[in-house]
Design a protein around this motif. Sequence first.
Motif, mmCIF file in Angstrom:
data_model
loop_
_atom_site.group_PDB
_atom_site.id
_atom_site.type_symbol
_atom_site.label_atom_id
_atom_site.label_comp_id
_atom_site.label_asym_id
_atom_site.label_seq_id
_atom_site.Cartn_x
_atom_site.Cartn_y
_atom_site.Cartn_z
ATOM 1 N N UNK A 242 21.132 37.067 24.820
ATOM 2 C CA UNK A 242 20.838 38.342 25.467
ATOM 3 C C UNK A 242 21.908 39.362 25.083
ATOM 4 N N UNK A 243 21.522 40.480 24.456
ATOM 5 C CA UNK A 243 22.527 41.463 24.028
ATOM 6 C C UNK A 243 23.134 42.215 25.216
ATOM 7 N N UNK A 244 24.400 42.581 25.075
ATOM 8 C CA UNK A 244 25.109 43.339 26.098
ATOM 9 C C UNK A 244 25.573 44.663 25.527
ATOM 10 N N UNK A 245 25.354 45.725 26.253
ATOM 11 C CA UNK A 245 25.983 46.989 25.908
ATOM 12 C C UNK A 245 27.459 46.884 26.270
ATOM 13 N N UNK A 246 28.324 47.211 25.326
ATOM 14 C CA UNK A 246 29.767 47.144 25.581
ATOM 15 C C UNK A 246 30.414 48.457 25.156
ATOM 16 N N UNK A 247 31.592 48.715 25.688
ATOM 17 C CA UNK A 247 32.337 49.898 25.282
ATOM 18 C C UNK A 247 33.081 49.596 23.978
ATOM 19 N N UNK A 248 33.425 50.619 23.194
ATOM 20 C CA UNK A 248 34.204 50.388 21.963
ATOM 21 C C UNK A 248 35.535 49.698 22.236
ATOM 22 N N UNK A 249 36.048 49.806 23.478
ATOM 23 C CA UNK A 249 37.333 49.188 23.810
ATOM 24 C C UNK A 249 37.322 47.678 23.613
ATOM 25 N N UNK A 250 36.152 47.048 23.801
ATOM 26 C CA UNK A 250 36.067 45.589 23.646
ATOM 27 C C UNK A 250 36.496 45.172 22.255
ATOM 28 N N UNK B 46 16.548 42.669 27.719
ATOM 29 C CA UNK B 46 17.015 44.012 27.372
ATOM 30 C C UNK B 46 17.383 44.833 28.602
ATOM 31 N N UNK B 47 17.775 44.156 29.656
ATOM 32 C CA UNK B 47 18.117 44.854 30.903
ATOM 33 C C UNK B 47 19.565 45.309 30.930
ATOM 34 N N UNK B 48 20.358 44.943 29.907
ATOM 35 C CA UNK B 48 21.778 45.296 29.874
ATOM 36 C C UNK B 48 22.101 46.340 28.817
ATOM 37 N N UNK B 49 21.158 47.209 28.526
ATOM 38 C CA UNK B 49 21.366 48.188 27.461
ATOM 39 C C UNK B 49 21.761 49.575 27.976
ATOM 40 N N UNK B 50 21.938 49.713 29.287
ATOM 41 C CA UNK B 50 22.264 51.021 29.842
ATOM 42 C C UNK B 50 23.655 51.089 30.442
ATOM 43 N N UNK B 51 24.119 50.001 31.042
ATOM 44 C CA UNK B 51 25.448 49.987 31.666
ATOM 45 C C UNK B 51 26.346 49.004 30.926
ATOM 46 N N UNK B 52 27.513 49.460 30.428
ATOM 47 C CA UNK B 52 28.400 48.555 29.688
ATOM 48 C C UNK B 52 28.849 47.361 30.528
ATOM 49 N N UNK B 53 28.814 46.182 29.931
ATOM 50 C CA UNK B 53 29.286 44.967 30.611
ATOM 51 C C UNK B 53 30.808 44.963 30.661
ATOM 52 N N UNK B 54 31.341 44.412 31.735
ATOM 53 C CA UNK B 54 32.789 44.290 31.890
ATOM 54 C C UNK B 54 33.206 42.899 31.415
ATOM 55 N N UNK B 55 33.865 42.841 30.262
ATOM 56 C CA UNK B 55 34.270 41.563 29.682
ATOM 57 C C UNK B 55 35.798 41.477 29.676
ATOM 58 N N UNK B 56 36.310 40.252 29.768
ATOM 59 C CA UNK B 56 37.777 40.079 29.771
ATOM 60 C C UNK B 56 38.114 38.656 29.381
ATOM 61 N N UNK C 115 24.664 52.171 18.809
ATOM 62 C CA UNK C 115 25.261 51.801 20.092
ATOM 63 C C UNK C 115 26.279 50.700 19.835
ATOM 64 N N UNK C 116 27.021 50.331 20.860
ATOM 65 C CA UNK C 116 27.938 49.196 20.773
ATOM 66 C C UNK C 116 27.331 48.032 21.541
ATOM 67 N N UNK C 117 27.046 46.952 20.829
ATOM 68 C CA UNK C 117 26.505 45.753 21.454
ATOM 69 C C UNK C 117 27.420 44.575 21.170
ATOM 70 N N UNK C 118 27.756 43.826 22.209
ATOM 71 C CA UNK C 118 28.546 42.612 22.044
ATOM 72 C C UNK C 118 29.812 42.858 21.226
ATOM 73 N N UNK C 119 30.468 43.960 21.518
ATOM 74 C CA UNK C 119 31.763 44.246 20.905
ATOM 75 C C UNK C 119 31.720 44.754 19.481
ATOM 76 N N UNK C 120 30.551 45.200 19.012
ATOM 77 C CA UNK C 120 30.450 45.657 17.620
ATOM 78 C C UNK C 120 29.443 46.794 17.506
#
Length: 288
Positions: free
Chosen positions: A82-90, A277-287, A237-242
Motif C-alpha cells: 500500500x503506497x504512502x504519501x510522505x514528505x520530502x523530509x523522509x 489508495x486511502x493514504x494519498x492525501x495526508x503524509x504518513x508520519x514515519x520514524x 508526488x512523494x511516495x514511500x520516501x521517494x
Amino acid sequence: MTGDPFVAHRSLLFTVAYEMLGSAADAEDVLQESWLRWAGADRSQVQDPRAYLVRIVTRQALNRLRTLSRSREDYVGEWLPEPLLTSPDVAEDVELAESVSMAMLTVLETLGPAERAVFVLREVFELPYGEIAEAVGKSAAAVRQIARRSREHVAARRPRTPVSRAEQQAVVERFLAALRTGRLQELMEVLAPDVVMIADGGGLVAAALAPVHGAGVVAALLARANEVVARFSAAAVWLNGAPAGRIEFDGEPSAVSLVVEAGRVTRIYVVRNPRKLTRLDDPAQLAR
C-alpha cells in the motif's frame, strides 16, 4: 495522553508494523491491538517502554502477517504494498527511505514472516539481537542466523545501483512528462530496454494480471492509457520516501513508483486498487 510512551513512539511503531506488513490499514489495526495490550500492562514492570512497545507491535504484526500470507494467495493479479504519501523530509534519512520504498517492500514480501521481522528490526531499526529474540520468540543465536540469511536474500534482489534523490526526481519528471503526451518515442527514451511493469488492481479495477516485460510493450500500454480515457493527469508526488507519480484516469487515482538505474526506469509499480489508495492525501508520519 501526550506523555504516554505509546503516543511518543507512535510513528516508530507504525513504521515497524508497516514495514512488516506492507499495508497501512493492517499496520493501524496492529497498533490498535498493541495499544490494548499496553493499556493493560503493569507499567511498574516495564524498564524500557520503547523496547517493550516494539516487542508488542512485532508480535501482533507477526500474527497478522501469518494470516495475511494465506489470504494473499487468493489475491486477484499481482499484490503490491500500500503506497504512502510522505514528505520530502523522509528522504533525508536515506536508510529509512530505502526501507519503506516500494522496491524494498516488494522484496520483503519474498521473505517468511520470521525472516521479515528479523530483517526489519535488525537492518532498519538496528535493535540488538537479544531484543529481537524476545520479540520473535527465538534464541539470539537463531536470530543471528536468520538475520544473515535474510540479509543475503534481500541483497540479491534489491536494486543494484542506488541513485541520488536528484537523479530519481529528474527521471520521474521525464517519465511523467512523456506519460502526459502519450508519445511512444518519448516513453521509450526514458524506459530501460528490460523494464518491468507490475500493476495491482486487486480485481476491482482494470490492471495487468501479470508483470509486463520490455520497453516496447510497456511503452505501448502506457501510451494507450492516455488515449482511452476522457480525462488524464499525471502529477509528481512523494511516495514511500521517494519522488513518484499520482495518475488519474477519469478522476480515479493510481499511484506510480519507479526504480531508476543509470538514468532510466527499470521497474514500474502501479497501484490501482482503490482500497490501497486511502493514504494519498495526508503524509504518513514515519520514524526510526
